[in-house]
Write an enzyme that holds these catalytic residues in place. Sequence first.
Site, PDB file in Angstrom:
ATOM      1  N   GLU A   1      -9.547  -2.933  -6.359  1.00  0.00           N
ATOM      2  CA  GLU A   1      -9.627  -3.147  -4.722  1.00  0.00           C
ATOM      3  C   GLU A   1      -9.644  -4.654  -4.315  1.00  0.00           C
ATOM      4  OE1 GLU A   1      -8.823  -0.728  -2.631  1.00  0.00           O
ATOM      5  OE2 GLU A   1      -8.735   1.040  -4.063  1.00  0.00           O
TER       6      GLU A   1
ATOM      7  N   GLU B   1      -0.117  10.547   5.368  1.00  0.00           N
ATOM      8  CA  GLU B   1       0.098   9.243   5.246  1.00  0.00           C
ATOM      9  C   GLU B   1       1.280   8.471   4.870  1.00  0.00           C
ATOM     10  OE1 GLU B   1      -3.985   8.183   3.839  1.00  0.00           O
ATOM     11  OE2 GLU B   1      -3.195   6.708   2.314  1.00  0.00           O
TER      12      GLU B   1
ATOM     13  N   ASP C   1       0.684  -1.132   0.155  1.00  0.00           N
ATOM     14  CA  ASP C   1       0.020  -0.096  -0.138  1.00  0.00           C
ATOM     15  C   ASP C   1       0.854   1.182  -0.079  1.00  0.00           C
ATOM     16  OD1 ASP C   1      -2.633   0.522  -0.245  1.00  0.00           O
ATOM     17  OD2 ASP C   1      -2.853   1.547   1.379  1.00  0.00           O
TER      18      ASP C   1
HETATM   19  C1  HMH Z   1      -5.339  -0.022  -2.545  1.00  0.00           C
HETATM   20  C2  HMH Z   1      -5.672   1.242  -1.901  1.00  0.00           C
HETATM   21  N1  HMH Z   1      -6.853   1.549  -2.155  1.00  0.00           N
HETATM   22  C3  HMH Z   1      -7.248   2.899  -1.708  1.00  0.00           C
HETATM   23  C4  HMH Z   1      -6.617   3.472  -0.742  1.00  0.00           C
HETATM   24  C5  HMH Z   1      -7.068   4.747   0.130  1.00  0.00           C
HETATM   25  O1  HMH Z   1      -6.080   5.796   0.163  1.00  0.00           O
HETATM   26  C6  HMH Z   1      -5.363   3.098  -0.462  1.00  0.00           C
HETATM   27  N2  HMH Z   1      -4.551   3.748   0.471  1.00  0.00           N
HETATM   28  N3  HMH Z   1      -5.063   1.897  -1.115  1.00  0.00           N
END
Ligand code: HMH
Length: 230
Positions: free
Chosen positions: A219, A97, A56
Amino acid sequence: MEGKKTREEVEKSGMIDTWMRKHRLIYSGATKHPFILSIRDGTVDLEAFKTWLGQDYIFVRAFAPFVASVLIKAWKESDDSSDMEVILSGMASLNDEIAWFKSEAAKWGVQLSEVVPQKANQDYCRFLESLMSPDVEYTVAMTAFWAIEAVYQASFALCLEDGSKTPAELTETCRRWGNDGFGQYCNSLQKIANRRLGKTPDDVLSKAEVTLLRVLEHEVEFWNMSHGSA
Ligand SMILES: Cc1ncc(CO)c(N)n1
């Protein structure tokens, strides 16, 4: 059986709600994925969590330029100047983030510099890049932007509900996307998307719907990297 709604009826309630009802199976596939359910019921494999964390981080680094491209589209195409503020606030949180990912990775002993993007992540990042093209309408990009954030919001909020058994060391992660402030931000994005979708020509509307479905599929594949059929 409910009759088919006219375009006008749909506009009143909001296109996003209509699409979420129409595509609720794939939407819940993305927001109630087995990986999320394993966090929620406390059975999550911590190695899987670390995989998600590293992947991520790479995703968010590609997501930031995507959000920047939405900001550019808003500046050029939006009929409402307050859109820019909402998008900018999203960019500001991404700054936060990225710093959070670095400190969280250090806590878990994940070497971010050594993380290799997996296929699902590469595909998703490439898809984001395709949406950065100036040929992609603001309305379409905004719909994708909302969906990307909304999936995380709904997923992690689930892990914070009463009765969930989320491990203590993961609650901070869940709060990052599952908190009320993030929920309100998603509502603001949804409002913008709905406003735009309500006055867009049918061909752009179809493009936005297809794009929303692609986001949901990406997703699901993204969660699958950590848990499931990868
Ligand atoms: C895969 C993914 N989808 C959405 C978000 C939301 O910011 C994230 N951080 N990572």
